[in-house]
Design a protein around this motif. Structure first.
Motif, short mmCIF file in Angstrom:
data_model
loop_
_atom_site.label_atom_id
_atom_site.label_comp_id
_atom_site.label_asym_id
_atom_site.label_seq_id
_atom_site.Cartn_x
_atom_site.Cartn_y
_atom_site.Cartn_z
N TYR A 9 0.85 -1.19 0.00
CA TYR A 9 0.00 0.00 0.00
C TYR A 9 0.88 1.23 0.00
O TYR A 9 1.93 1.27 0.62
CB TYR A 9 -1.03 -0.02 1.14
N LEU A 10 0.47 2.22 -0.80
CA LEU A 10 1.29 3.42 -1.00
C LEU A 10 0.41 4.66 -0.89
O LEU A 10 -0.72 4.68 -1.40
CB LEU A 10 1.94 3.39 -2.39
N PHE A 11 0.96 5.70 -0.27
CA PHE A 11 0.27 6.99 -0.19
C PHE A 11 0.70 7.85 -1.38
O PHE A 11 1.89 7.97 -1.65
CB PHE A 11 0.64 7.68 1.14
N VAL A 12 -0.29 8.43 -2.07
CA VAL A 12 0.00 9.24 -3.26
C VAL A 12 -0.29 10.71 -2.98
O VAL A 12 -1.37 11.06 -2.51
CB VAL A 12 -0.90 8.81 -4.44
N LEU A 13 0.70 11.57 -3.28
CA LEU A 13 0.44 13.02 -3.28
C LEU A 13 0.95 13.52 -4.63
O LEU A 13 2.12 13.80 -4.80
CB LEU A 13 1.16 13.71 -2.12
N CYS A 14 0.03 13.55 -5.59
CA CYS A 14 0.38 13.87 -6.98
C CYS A 14 -0.16 15.25 -7.31
O CYS A 14 -1.36 15.50 -7.23
CB CYS A 14 -0.24 12.80 -7.88
N ARG A 15 0.74 16.16 -7.68
CA ARG A 15 0.34 17.54 -7.98
C ARG A 15 0.99 17.99 -9.28
O ARG A 15 1.89 17.32 -9.79
CB ARG A 15 0.76 18.46 -6.82
N GLN A 52 6.48 11.65 -12.22
CA GLN A 52 7.30 11.13 -11.11
C GLN A 52 6.57 10.01 -10.38
O GLN A 52 7.17 9.01 -9.98
CB GLN A 52 7.64 12.27 -10.14
N VAL A 53 5.26 10.17 -10.20
CA VAL A 53 4.48 9.14 -9.49
C VAL A 53 4.46 7.85 -10.32
O VAL A 53 4.66 6.75 -9.79
CB VAL A 53 3.05 9.67 -9.21
N ALA A 54 4.25 7.98 -11.64
CA ALA A 54 4.22 6.79 -12.50
C ALA A 54 5.58 6.09 -12.50
O ALA A 54 5.66 4.86 -12.41
CB ALA A 54 3.83 7.19 -13.93
N HIS A 55 6.65 6.88 -12.53
CA HIS A 55 8.00 6.31 -12.54
C HIS A 55 8.26 5.53 -11.24
O HIS A 55 8.76 4.41 -11.25
CB HIS A 55 9.01 7.43 -12.72
N ALA A 56 7.87 6.14 -10.11
CA ALA A 56 8.09 5.48 -8.81
C ALA A 56 7.25 4.20 -8.70
O ALA A 56 7.71 3.18 -8.19
CB ALA A 56 7.75 6.44 -7.67
N ALA A 100 -6.92 9.70 -14.52
CA ALA A 100 -6.81 10.49 -15.76
C ALA A 100 -5.36 10.75 -16.16
O ALA A 100 -5.05 10.80 -17.35
CB ALA A 100 -7.53 11.83 -15.57
N THR A 101 -4.46 10.89 -15.18
CA THR A 101 -3.10 11.32 -15.55
C THR A 101 -2.04 10.23 -15.38
O THR A 101 -1.15 10.10 -16.22
CB THR A 101 -2.67 12.54 -14.68
N VAL A 102 -2.10 9.44 -14.30
CA VAL A 102 -1.01 8.48 -14.04
C VAL A 102 -1.25 7.14 -14.74
O VAL A 102 -0.33 6.57 -15.33
CB VAL A 102 -0.83 8.26 -12.51
N VAL A 103 -2.50 6.67 -14.71
CA VAL A 103 -2.77 5.34 -15.31
C VAL A 103 -2.38 5.29 -16.79
O VAL A 103 -1.74 4.32 -17.22
CB VAL A 103 -4.24 4.91 -15.04
N PRO A 104 -2.70 6.31 -17.60
CA PRO A 104 -2.27 6.24 -19.01
C PRO A 104 -0.74 6.14 -19.16
O PRO A 104 -0.25 5.45 -20.06
CB PRO A 104 -2.78 7.56 -19.61
N LEU A 105 0.00 6.79 -18.27
CA LEU A 105 1.47 6.69 -18.34
C LEU A 105 1.92 5.25 -18.04
O LEU A 105 2.84 4.72 -18.67
CB LEU A 105 2.12 7.66 -17.34
N LEU A 106 1.26 4.62 -17.07
CA LEU A 106 1.62 3.24 -16.72
C LEU A 106 1.29 2.30 -17.87
O LEU A 106 2.02 1.34 -18.14
CB LEU A 106 0.86 2.81 -15.45
#
Ligand SMILES: Cc1cc2nc3c(=O)[nH]c(=O)nc-3n(C[C@H](O)[C@H](O)[C@H](O)COP(=O)(O)O)c2cc1C
Length: 381
Positions: A248-254, A323-327, A355-361
């Motif tokens: 489990y991971l905490f996300v703070l994506c801005r 950065q979130v997708a990379h991590a 909307a933003t991270v899943v497409p990068l993954l």
């Protein structure tokens, strides 16, 4: 590009603080504003959002009782069985994972609840087995909190009996904690539900390796996760088994790194240090000072408490969507098969994440592209 698919979803906000003791808090031990509600209706919206977006995991912890510190952190908890039943009716593909304290329930009753949930969810329900750690919860119920390894001995009997109820008839079982005469349970699940274990001590890892399908790893960084995964996989291999790994991971994506870090400072400015301290000391059975010195040089009490305040001791994904997708990709490469995400404001931030991270993954091959209901309806005209 790997063909391993990273499953994603939430560590659901079914838990929080009892409202009469201050602001609700779920993923932050802080009185900074959190637009997240541990109610059924709020969780229903989250579950439907995940389901419609093609994400996979809805993990429900189970807490309650006095909670921790003056804020009574995590004293509020929806029941994870009945919540699973409601959400099963409102979703089509999502995996619903409930949690059971093995000291608080009888495995024969849990077998029946699970078999019923298997029907309601059409095979989408799973169970996380926890052995317990919060002394005040046990005291409240007048149930003895056994010594650590003894708790896992009880969980071992619990899971053996549970599996027998799901797969056998007229069995006898004579254990130290449970005795069953001519055990039988109908309905039985079509297939035994998948089992998870969230406990990372050596005995906890052996328990997962021997009895569970999924191991909930606690590692906070990819390099530590790789070590933990290797250890659990080798314990499972000795039993001739394989286990998958969820974290489990905490996300703070801005939009910018600066915005994310400014927000972290705001969260710390309202930190509930006493509640964080009590949470950590109860979990480890040691003072924070002792835990910090066990972890060695460079780990201060302040650092440890800050890690609890931001994401309740989980690993953290902080920064821009890239950065979130990379991590996340690094955690996947280190062995995570699935991730339960937490956020400050769960509903709105989960929408942004999708909307933003899943497409990068998907672009990087960390996740298979989704075949959404909306897409297939559009395709069929
Ligand atoms: C992701 C995750 C979820 C957990 N969920 C619960 C829970 O719902 N209820 C609970 O009492 N403990 C929960 N725990 C605590 C563990 O079950 C376990 O008691 C604790 O990690 C100590 O076990 P250990 O000594 O084997 O490490 C959770 C732990 C993790 C990492």
């Amino acid at each position: 590009m790997s063909d391993r698919h990273l499953e994603l979803g939430v560590f659901a906000p079914t838990i929080g603080c009892a409202p009469s003791f201050g602001k609700n808090a779920f993923a932050l031990v802080s009185s900074a504003e959190q637009r997240t509600e541990p109610t059924y209706d709020y969780n229903l919206r989250i579950a439907q959002l995940l389901d419609q977006s093609g994400l996979e995991i809805f993990f429900m912890a189970q807490r309650g009782g006095a909670g921790f510190g003056p804020a009574r952190f995590w004293s509020y908890s929806l029941d994870s069985f009945t919540t699973a039943a409601g959400l099963a009716m409102a979703t089509r593909n999502l995996q619903l994972i409930s949690t059971v304290h093995t000291a608080f329930y009888h495995p024969g009753m849990v077998a029946r609840i699970g078999a019923t949930l298997d029907q309601i969810s059409r095979g989408r329900w799973a169970l996380n087995l926890v052995s317990g750690w919060a002394e005040q919860d046990f005291r409240m119920l007048d149930i003895p909190l056994l010594e650590h390894d003894k708790r896992y001995a009880q969980s071992t009997e619990f899971v053996e009996v549970l599996k027998k109820f799901w797969t056998e008839d007229w069995f006898d079982y004579a254990g130290e904690f449970f005795s069953i005469s001519q055990g039988t349970c109908y309905p039985k699940p079509a297939r035994p539900p998948l089992l998870y274990n969230a406990g990372s001590s050596p005995v906890g890892r052996d328990f997962a390796a021997q009895y569970c399908d999924w191991y909930f790893a606690g590692a906070q960084a990819p390099e530590l996760l790789a070590e933990e995964v290797a250890d659990v996989r080798s314990r499972a291999a000795k039993q001739g088994r394989e286990v998958k790994v969820i974290i489990y991971l905490f996300v703070l994506c801005r939009d910018t790194e600066e915005a994310a870090h400014a927000e972290i400072e705001e969260i710390f400015a309202h930190a509930e240090f006493d509640s964080a301290r009590e949470w950590l000391e109860t979990l480890t059975g040691q003072t924070v000072g002792t835990v910090a010195s066990t972890l060695g040089q460079g780990v201060s009490v302040e650092d440890m408490l800050r890690s609890v305040i931001l994401g309740v001791g989980s690993g953290k994904l902080i920064g821009t969507p890239e950065q979130v997708a990379h991590a996340l990709a690094q955690f996947h490469a280190a062995g995570a098969d699935a991730v339960g995400l937490t956020f400050r404001h769960v509903e709105e931030e989960l929408q942004d994440f999708i909307a933003t991270v899943v497409p990068l993954l998907e672009r990087e091959g960390v996740r298979r592209p989704r075949t959404l209901e909306a897409d297939s309806l559009r395709a069929s005209g």
